[in-house]
Design a protein around this motif. Sequence first.
Motif, PDB file in Angstrom:
ATOM      1  N   GLU A   1       0.861  -1.185   0.000  1.00  0.00           N
ATOM      2  CA  GLU A   1       0.000   0.000   0.000  1.00  0.00           C
ATOM      3  C   GLU A   1       0.895   1.231   0.000  1.00  0.00           C
ATOM      4  N   ARG A   2       1.038   1.870  -1.145  1.00  0.00           N
ATOM      5  CA  ARG A   2       1.941   3.011  -1.262  1.00  0.00           C
ATOM      6  C   ARG A   2       1.212   4.325  -1.036  1.00  0.00           C
ATOM      7  N   ARG A   3       1.904   5.263  -0.403  1.00  0.00           N
ATOM      8  CA  ARG A   3       1.299   6.572  -0.122  1.00  0.00           C
ATOM      9  C   ARG A   3       2.395   7.619   0.016  1.00  0.00           C
ATOM     10  N   PHE A   4       1.964   8.893   0.066  1.00  0.00           N
ATOM     11  CA  PHE A   4       2.894   9.994   0.247  1.00  0.00           C
ATOM     12  C   PHE A   4       3.076  10.294   1.733  1.00  0.00           C
TER      13      PHE A   4
ATOM     14  N   LEU B   1      29.586  17.505  -3.236  1.00  0.00           N
ATOM     15  CA  LEU B   1      28.312  18.148  -3.579  1.00  0.00           C
ATOM     16  C   LEU B   1      27.750  18.913  -2.397  1.00  0.00           C
ATOM     17  N   ASP B   2      27.033  19.993  -2.708  1.00  0.00           N
ATOM     18  CA  ASP B   2      26.381  20.818  -1.709  1.00  0.00           C
ATOM     19  C   ASP B   2      24.942  20.339  -1.536  1.00  0.00           C
ATOM     20  N   ALA B   3      24.495  20.203  -0.299  1.00  0.00           N
ATOM     21  CA  ALA B   3      23.138  19.731  -0.019  1.00  0.00           C
ATOM     22  C   ALA B   3      22.070  20.657  -0.606  1.00  0.00           C
ATOM     23  N   ASP B   4      22.400  21.930  -0.827  1.00  0.00           N
ATOM     24  CA  ASP B   4      21.414  22.875  -1.374  1.00  0.00           C
ATOM     25  C   ASP B   4      21.041  22.538  -2.819  1.00  0.00           C
ATOM     26  N   GLY B   5      21.879  21.776  -3.495  1.00  0.00           N
ATOM     27  CA  GLY B   5      21.602  21.449  -4.895  1.00  0.00           C
ATOM     28  C   GLY B   5      20.813  20.183  -5.098  1.00  0.00           C
ATOM     29  N   VAL B   6      20.527  19.472  -3.988  1.00  0.00           N
ATOM     30  CA  VAL B   6      19.779  18.213  -4.089  1.00  0.00           C
ATOM     31  C   VAL B   6      18.688  18.213  -3.032  1.00  0.00           C
ATOM     32  N   GLY B   7      18.002  17.098  -2.897  1.00  0.00           N
ATOM     33  CA  GLY B   7      16.940  16.999  -1.901  1.00  0.00           C
ATOM     34  C   GLY B   7      15.764  17.893  -2.228  1.00  0.00           C
ATOM     35  N   LEU B   8      14.902  18.097  -1.250  1.00  0.00           N
ATOM     36  CA  LEU B   8      13.731  18.944  -1.450  1.00  0.00           C
ATOM     37  C   LEU B   8      14.123  20.377  -1.777  1.00  0.00           C
ATOM     38  N   ALA B   9      15.220  20.838  -1.185  1.00  0.00           N
ATOM     39  CA  ALA B   9      15.649  22.230  -1.405  1.00  0.00           C
ATOM     40  C   ALA B   9      16.043  22.476  -2.858  1.00  0.00           C
ATOM     41  N   GLY B  10      16.613  21.454  -3.513  1.00  0.00           N
ATOM     42  CA  GLY B  10      17.080  21.649  -4.880  1.00  0.00           C
ATOM     43  C   GLY B  10      16.175  21.052  -5.935  1.00  0.00           C
ATOM     44  N   ALA B  11      15.015  20.559  -5.522  1.00  0.00           N
ATOM     45  CA  ALA B  11      14.126  19.879  -6.462  1.00  0.00           C
ATOM     46  C   ALA B  11      13.493  20.860  -7.453  1.00  0.00           C
ATOM     47  N   PHE B  12      13.383  20.435  -8.704  1.00  0.00           N
ATOM     48  CA  PHE B  12      12.715  21.227  -9.730  1.00  0.00           C
ATOM     49  C   PHE B  12      11.206  21.021  -9.688  1.00  0.00           C
ATOM     50  N   THR B  13      10.765  19.985  -9.002  1.00  0.00           N
ATOM     51  CA  THR B  13       9.339  19.660  -8.934  1.00  0.00           C
ATOM     52  C   THR B  13       8.906  19.569  -7.476  1.00  0.00           C
ATOM     53  N   GLU B  14       7.605  19.717  -7.240  1.00  0.00           N
ATOM     54  CA  GLU B  14       7.067  19.676  -5.883  1.00  0.00           C
ATOM     55  C   GLU B  14       5.668  19.081  -5.900  1.00  0.00           C
ATOM     56  N   VAL B  15       5.406  18.186  -4.967  1.00  0.00           N
ATOM     57  CA  VAL B  15       4.056  17.651  -4.793  1.00  0.00           C
ATOM     58  C   VAL B  15       3.311  18.614  -3.866  1.00  0.00           C
ATOM     59  N   VAL B  16       2.338  19.310  -4.423  1.00  0.00           N
ATOM     60  CA  VAL B  16       1.602  20.312  -3.657  1.00  0.00           C
ATOM     61  C   VAL B  16       0.501  19.669  -2.825  1.00  0.00           C
ATOM     62  N   GLU B  17      -0.158  18.674  -3.400  1.00  0.00           N
ATOM     63  CA  GLU B  17      -1.271  18.030  -2.697  1.00  0.00           C
ATOM     64  C   GLU B  17      -1.423  16.607  -3.193  1.00  0.00           C
ATOM     65  N   ALA B  18      -1.773  15.712  -2.305  1.00  0.00           N
ATOM     66  CA  ALA B  18      -2.031  14.321  -2.665  1.00  0.00           C
ATOM     67  C   ALA B  18      -3.264  13.844  -1.922  1.00  0.00           C
ATOM     68  N   VAL B  19      -4.160  13.206  -2.626  1.00  0.00           N
ATOM     69  CA  VAL B  19      -5.397  12.691  -2.031  1.00  0.00           C
ATOM     70  C   VAL B  19      -5.344  11.173  -2.055  1.00  0.00           C
ATOM     71  N   GLU B  20      -5.585  10.557  -0.916  1.00  0.00           N
ATOM     72  CA  GLU B  20      -5.516   9.108  -0.826  1.00  0.00           C
ATOM     73  C   GLU B  20      -6.636   8.469  -1.647  1.00  0.00           C
ATOM     74  N   ARG B  21      -6.302   7.391  -2.295  1.00  0.00           N
ATOM     75  CA  ARG B  21      -7.282   6.690  -3.122  1.00  0.00           C
ATOM     76  C   ARG B  21      -8.433   6.198  -2.259  1.00  0.00           C
ATOM     77  N   PRO B  22      -9.687   6.431  -2.686  1.00  0.00           N
ATOM     78  CA  PRO B  22     -10.826   5.985  -1.870  1.00  0.00           C
ATOM     79  C   PRO B  22     -10.864   4.464  -1.746  1.00  0.00           C
ATOM     80  N   ALA B  23     -11.395   3.995  -0.639  1.00  0.00           N
ATOM     81  CA  ALA B  23     -11.504   2.557  -0.410  1.00  0.00           C
ATOM     82  C   ALA B  23     -12.435   1.928  -1.435  1.00  0.00           C
ATOM     83  N   ARG B  24     -12.141   0.697  -1.767  1.00  0.00           N
ATOM     84  CA  ARG B  24     -12.978  -0.012  -2.745  1.00  0.00           C
ATOM     85  C   ARG B  24     -14.348  -0.278  -2.144  1.00  0.00           C
ATOM     86  N   THR B  25     -15.390   0.036  -2.900  1.00  0.00           N
ATOM     87  CA  THR B  25     -16.767  -0.157  -2.422  1.00  0.00           C
ATOM     88  C   THR B  25     -17.290  -1.526  -2.848  1.00  0.00           C
ATOM     89  N   LYS B  26     -18.335  -1.938  -2.209  1.00  0.00           N
ATOM     90  CA  LYS B  26     -18.941  -3.230  -2.512  1.00  0.00           C
ATOM     91  C   LYS B  26     -19.526  -3.209  -3.918  1.00  0.00           C
TER      92      LYS B  26
END
Length: 262
Positions: free
Chosen positions: A18-21, A213-238
């Motif tokens: 079960e993968r999630r953010f 390497l400098d930590a400022d150039g990698v990781g979240l600080a140096g990322a070119f992309t950003e996940v602004v919002e993530a919604v968990e997949r709804p549970a499977r219904t009957k």
Amino acid sequence: MTLRIVVCVKYVPDAAGERRFAGDGTVDREGVDGLLSELDEYAVEQALRIAEGSDGEVDVTVLTVGPEDAREAVSKGLRMGADRGVHVEDGGVHGSDVMGTSLVLAAAVEKAGFDLVLCGMASTDGAMGVLPAVLAERLGVPQVTLLSEVSVGGGAVSGRRDGDRASERVEAPLPAVVSVTDQSGEARYPSFKGIMAAKKKPVVEWDLDDLGLDADGVGLAGAFTEVVEAVERPARTKGEIVTDEGDGGLKVAAFLAGRKFI
């Protein structure tokens, strides 16, 4: 002269889990089991086949970037038959996107020394498939990507790239970066002998300081992309049961039409 092959591998969350953010927008790698990305196993396999078919000396290094658990990806490559491993572990790398990851990989590949870099066609978690090209650009060498057949000889790497309508032969002088597809050849299972031998094979650990390497150039600080919002997949219904009383087909058609499937 020894042919130096570096295989870039990634430790990824198990697709069956079960993968999630996580709260910071990165993939939660703590709450699910991980493993060597299946697509990277094909790259390890091709490196080993090149070594087995060569008349000269070939040294195969398995390289990964990631937290402590990522060492298992290197260990799997060693059990398959690679000669040595490199594990880059540094808290500053957390949250790196493809640009940051490629920067770290390029520095590690150069420090390890290489003639040929092999990658899978994509990772099974991010599935972007662009890292080999970005890595080649950072290293300043040719890229030969998406090969279903690979061979090395005469100071060059060549292979077959299959498209929807035709196949083409491509070639590049060494050093080069190559990515292989899941059609390149089934990856071997580690033998008992390989498992025992892997325990004695060297694995070096580097951090960002080791790579200059400098930590400022990698990781979240140096990322070119950003996940602004993530919604968990709804549970499977009957599911809805359709009782066939002579009009079952109509009921199924109405169900599909109501959800715009037809």
